[in-house]
Enzyme design. Structure first.
Site, mmCIF file in Angstrom:
data_model
loop_
_atom_site.group_PDB
_atom_site.id
_atom_site.type_symbol
_atom_site.label_atom_id
_atom_site.label_comp_id
_atom_site.label_asym_id
_atom_site.label_seq_id
_atom_site.Cartn_x
_atom_site.Cartn_y
_atom_site.Cartn_z
ATOM 1 N N LEU A 1 48.108 28.149 52.238
ATOM 2 C CA LEU A 1 47.283 27.068 52.943
ATOM 3 C C LEU A 1 46.580 27.841 54.407
ATOM 4 O O LEU A 1 46.665 26.993 55.407
ATOM 5 C CB LEU A 1 48.247 25.819 53.330
ATOM 6 C CG LEU A 1 49.024 25.024 52.423
ATOM 7 C CD1 LEU A 1 50.019 24.189 52.898
ATOM 8 C CD2 LEU A 1 48.018 24.275 51.550
ATOM 9 N N ASP B 1 45.866 38.746 48.471
ATOM 10 C CA ASP B 1 46.493 39.822 47.728
ATOM 11 C C ASP B 1 47.811 40.293 48.319
ATOM 12 O O ASP B 1 48.631 40.640 47.673
ATOM 13 C CB ASP B 1 45.465 40.961 47.536
ATOM 14 C CG ASP B 1 44.290 40.280 46.768
ATOM 15 O OD1 ASP B 1 44.300 39.372 45.923
ATOM 16 O OD2 ASP B 1 43.096 40.766 46.796
ATOM 17 N N ASP C 1 34.931 48.305 47.061
ATOM 18 C CA ASP C 1 34.488 47.181 47.658
ATOM 19 C C ASP C 1 33.367 47.591 48.676
ATOM 20 O O ASP C 1 33.703 48.628 49.627
ATOM 21 C CB ASP C 1 35.511 46.537 48.480
ATOM 22 C CG ASP C 1 36.640 45.675 47.866
ATOM 23 O OD1 ASP C 1 36.126 45.314 46.613
ATOM 24 O OD2 ASP C 1 37.703 45.148 48.435
ATOM 25 N N ASN D 1 38.655 47.638 41.986
ATOM 26 C CA ASN D 1 37.296 47.444 42.355
ATOM 27 C C ASN D 1 37.006 48.214 43.825
ATOM 28 O O ASN D 1 37.713 48.704 44.511
ATOM 29 C CB ASN D 1 36.649 46.020 42.853
ATOM 30 C CG ASN D 1 36.586 45.140 41.797
ATOM 31 O OD1 ASN D 1 36.626 45.453 40.649
ATOM 32 N ND2 ASN D 1 36.717 43.818 42.289
HETATM 33 O O1 RIB Z 1 40.987 39.641 46.873
HETATM 34 C C1 RIB Z 1 39.930 40.350 47.695
HETATM 35 C C2 RIB Z 1 39.312 41.285 46.430
HETATM 36 O O2 RIB Z 1 38.489 40.323 45.404
HETATM 37 C C3 RIB Z 1 38.563 42.354 47.119
HETATM 38 O O3 RIB Z 1 39.095 43.494 47.222
HETATM 39 C C4 RIB Z 1 37.452 42.502 45.800
HETATM 40 O O4 RIB Z 1 37.452 43.529 45.299
HETATM 41 C C5 RIB Z 1 37.891 41.141 44.840
HETATM 42 O O5 RIB Z 1 38.430 41.549 43.646
#
Ligand code: RIB
Length: 285
Positions: A212, A240, A21, A19
């Site tokens: 957590l 992430d 952002d 994505n």
């Molecule tokens: O986990 C964060 C991500 O969630 C962001 O970068 C956004 O693009 C969504 O996918």
């Protein structure tokens, strides 16, 4: 998909979203029906798949990404960025006529975020794209989340598991998958909210890792403490980074504790800067 590996480590193949952002800095989050002015708007690289791939590569894993972007400038920019991190984007398909996925992210003064995603090209990923998983072996890790069509994720998990690869499945954003899929992951990774939703859905994955926040994480019987962060700037990419580094370390042969500790360190570093990804190698700042 690249067939080379670093040392004896397996590869990390990320099946996931990419994505653009749109990152809005706000003092606080708006209430229903309220209009607020943001202090700042930044365009950043994101998407759970892209963020996790960059984190895995940054942690030293030979990494590739399977997904889709639009035939637009954000998609082309993203491909170049992945290349700068050494992520193989050969299986990141450009979809004619579709926009690259876009997320609107509001981050408040405490670093807490809300995210709304327009999937765009991400929702054009199909089971035909899974041909990129053909070379997986038992040394490799498939890392997936739920911003692609759920039937594609489920099929990707089944194929990876059938090839003997380890599957790390991040159930974000939460959704209920076809029966039998969660059982193939080691681990399923969820945050506390997603863990609640999982319980409400009556699902009990045999390998479950719950993050957590500042308190750390719990992977079945293993508890790993969080790391103290003085000043949280932006929590957007924490989960992430955690998943990407976890996958990289498991692919490198770490045991559960060592992999989770490395992932926890990565997440703690991520919340201390804006955006979901580190600066590109060679970039200023
Ligand atoms: O986990 C964060 C991500 O969630 C962001 O970068 C956004 O693009 C969504 O996918």
């Amino acid at each position: 998909m690249s067939t080379s590996t670093r040392g004896n480590a397996g590869r990390v193949v990320v099946l996931g979203s990419v994505n653009l952002d749109l990152h809005l800095q706000v003092e606080r989050h708006p209430r229903g029906g309220e209009t607020l002015l943001a202090a700042d708007l930044e365009r950043r690289f994101g998407g759970k798949g892209g963020n996790q791939a960059v984190a895995a590569a940054h942690a030293g894993a030979t990494t590739s990404v399977v997904g889709a972007v639009g035939d637009d400038e954000p998609g082309r920019e993203y491909r170049r960025r992945l290349g700068a991190f050494g992520v193989d984007a050969g299986a990141l398909r450009e979809v004619p006529g579709a926009p690259t996925g876009t997320a609107v992210i509001c981050v408040d003064a405490d670093g807490e975020n809300t995210i709304v995603v327009a999937p765009g090209a991400n929702h054009r990923v199909s089971t035909e794209d899974l041909v990129a998983l053909d070379g997986l072996t038992e040394r490799d890790v498939l890392l997936a989340q739920l911003e692609l069509p759920l039937d594609v994720v489920a099929e990707g998990v089944r194929r990876a598991a059938a090839a003997g690869a380890r599957v790390v499945l991040n159930l974000a954003p939460f959704a209920v998958l076809e029966p039998g899929v969660l059982e193939l992951a080691d681990p399923v990774v969820v945050n506390e909210h997603e863990a609640e939703q999982l319980r409400a859905a009556g699902a009990e994955p045999p390998s479950l890792l719950v993050t957590l926040g500042a308190a750390g994480s719990r992977w079945d019987g293993l508890e790993v403490p969080g790391q103290r962060v003085e000043h949280v700037v932006d929590t957007t990419g924490a989960g992430d980074s955690f998943c990407g580094v976890l996958a990289a370390r498991l692919a490198a042969g770490d045991d559960r504790r060592a992999a989770v500790e490395a992932a926890t360190t990565a997440a703690a570093l991520t919340v201390q800067h804006e955006g979901a990804q580190p600066a590109a190698p060679g970039a200023a700042g």
